[in-house]
Design an enzyme around this catalytic site. Sequence first.
Site, PDB file in Angstrom:
ATOM      1  N   SER A   1      28.334  95.537  25.080  1.00 19.35           N
ATOM      2  CA  SER A   1      29.577  95.242  24.367  1.00 19.35           C
ATOM      3  C   SER A   1      29.643  93.766  23.971  1.00 19.35           C
ATOM      4  O   SER A   1      28.798  93.295  23.213  1.00 19.35           O
ATOM      5  CB  SER A   1      30.768  95.675  25.217  1.00 19.35           C
ATOM      6  OG  SER A   1      31.960  95.662  24.463  1.00 19.35           O
TER       7      SER A   1
ATOM      8  N   ASP B   1      25.786  99.248  22.747  1.00 18.37           N
ATOM      9  CA  ASP B   1      27.047  99.409  22.035  1.00 18.37           C
ATOM     10  C   ASP B   1      27.762  98.071  21.853  1.00 18.37           C
ATOM     11  O   ASP B   1      28.845  97.836  22.417  1.00 18.37           O
ATOM     12  CB  ASP B   1      27.966 100.415  22.726  1.00 18.37           C
ATOM     13  CG  ASP B   1      28.866 101.134  21.709  1.00 18.37           C
ATOM     14  OD1 ASP B   1      28.376 101.432  20.603  1.00 18.37           O
ATOM     15  OD2 ASP B   1      30.037 101.385  22.002  1.00 18.37           O
TER      16      ASP B   1
ATOM     17  N   HIS C   1      31.776 104.560  24.880  1.00 15.98           N
ATOM     18  CA  HIS C   1      31.298 103.172  24.866  1.00 15.98           C
ATOM     19  C   HIS C   1      30.238 102.960  25.950  1.00 15.98           C
ATOM     20  O   HIS C   1      29.208 102.319  25.718  1.00 15.98           O
ATOM     21  CB  HIS C   1      32.506 102.264  25.081  1.00 15.98           C
ATOM     22  CG  HIS C   1      32.277 100.828  24.725  1.00 15.98           C
ATOM     23  ND1 HIS C   1      31.575 100.415  23.607  1.00 15.98           N
ATOM     24  CD2 HIS C   1      32.680  99.679  25.349  1.00 15.98           C
ATOM     25  CE1 HIS C   1      31.563  99.088  23.552  1.00 15.98           C
ATOM     26  NE2 HIS C   1      32.223  98.619  24.597  1.00 15.98           N
TER      27      HIS C   1
END
Length: 473
Positions: free
Chosen positions: A163, A187, A257
């Site tokens: 992330s 991600d 996610h």
Amino acid sequence: MLPRLCLGLGFLLCCQICSVKPDSEETCHEFTDLNLPDAIVGTDLHVQLLLYTRDNANCSADLNKDNTTAFKYLDVSRKTIFITHGYRPTGSPPVWLDDIVQKLLSVDDFNVILVDWNRGATTLIYHNAAGKTRDVAEILKSLIDKMLSQGGSLDSIYMIGVSLGAHISGFVGKMYNGSIGRITGLDPAGPLFNGKPPEERLHHTDAKFVDVIHSDIDALGYRENLGHIDFYPNGGADQPGCPKTILSGSEYFKCDHQRSVFLYMSSLTESCSVVTFPCDSHRDYRIGKCMDCHQFAPLGCPVLGFYADKWKDYLVAKNPPVTKAFFDTASAKPFCIFHYFLDFIPLNASPRSGYITIKLESASGNVTESKLDQDATTFEQNKEVSLLAKFDQDLEEISKVSLMFTTGSVVGPKYKLRILRMRLRSVFNPDRDMLCYYDIVLPENVEIDFLPIPCTSSNFFSSCCGENGDECP
């Protein structure tokens, strides 16, 4: 014993001796564990660099304290893997931390460094956490500079960022003009980074090889290409096994996610490799246009995760050096899906439009099913149709095949689909015998079972076309 020693040596000397802990009593540094009140108040940035090697696999040392205990485990001649997490809205440690460390160490004796910036990432205001990413990158550069001064090399630096951590990794790579060995983005965060220029986010020029897994492009993740190869499991959006409604609580927001992390970890130890298919679009992949892996000989199509760098030379040499790869996964680890082509030669005089479901059964009774849920297929007389079927098991010996045809309509007449020849062929094992069946009638919404046979031209002619083939349409 110690009191006598103190009497003999004097109090001051005794205290100095007693304050030295043996190796077995070294302090084990833990990842910062915060909670919701911390998130409400917000946290100032404080970074721990927690080092694990096979010599201290269960007791991390904090390199940011610059002490001899920590640095005695750091061998700069080894590959060093930095793992950097992302935004932490509640302050709890990521659930995957211990697993990813141990799985990496099971592959080789790396320097595995957990970049713990939980103090800084923990806040209810995402913008505040994102604003600290460049500061974290500066701290990582300081450590890497120290490693380089001790004989380390940028080639041996591998950064795994989750992330916001993916963009932190990119910022570190920019500081070395893209000379570090590899960055894997899991991600990468989308909010505040979507649409930004390359200097403000992860980019394929940030390392000699950049691979990215996109698993939540319609919410928390980044949609477009960021690396030399960008993997899009299940199209990059909704992941199988993840909740579909907000009634499932926090899992609804984070499951897609986080799936990128679990897919990556699966590549380290699981028995099957997740094979991917470079393709211009997800739709082209779904209709089977991108299954030819011969262009990647002798390696075959790229695999996801840790071993993706085996395709580095081919991918980096492309112009432009960006590739999208699509694949499907099962809902749980090891996540592998096995692909088959299902080829039909229809016989109906009038076109039929609909969907096919196929089941395979082994002699031992194992069953695996695939619903070919791409756009409705049109079956026209004597025009071969190839559909892509995906199974969660790879049955070496298939004893029974079941087919069902449906138009998807709940009203109106029921149709039949007549097939001159069905052929089943493995994408991953092209040398395996293809299986066929001939002259099948599929009444709508009725499952039809049959025993397939190896495909040969003689089977086709004797079964369907008469002894001399003069009955063929």
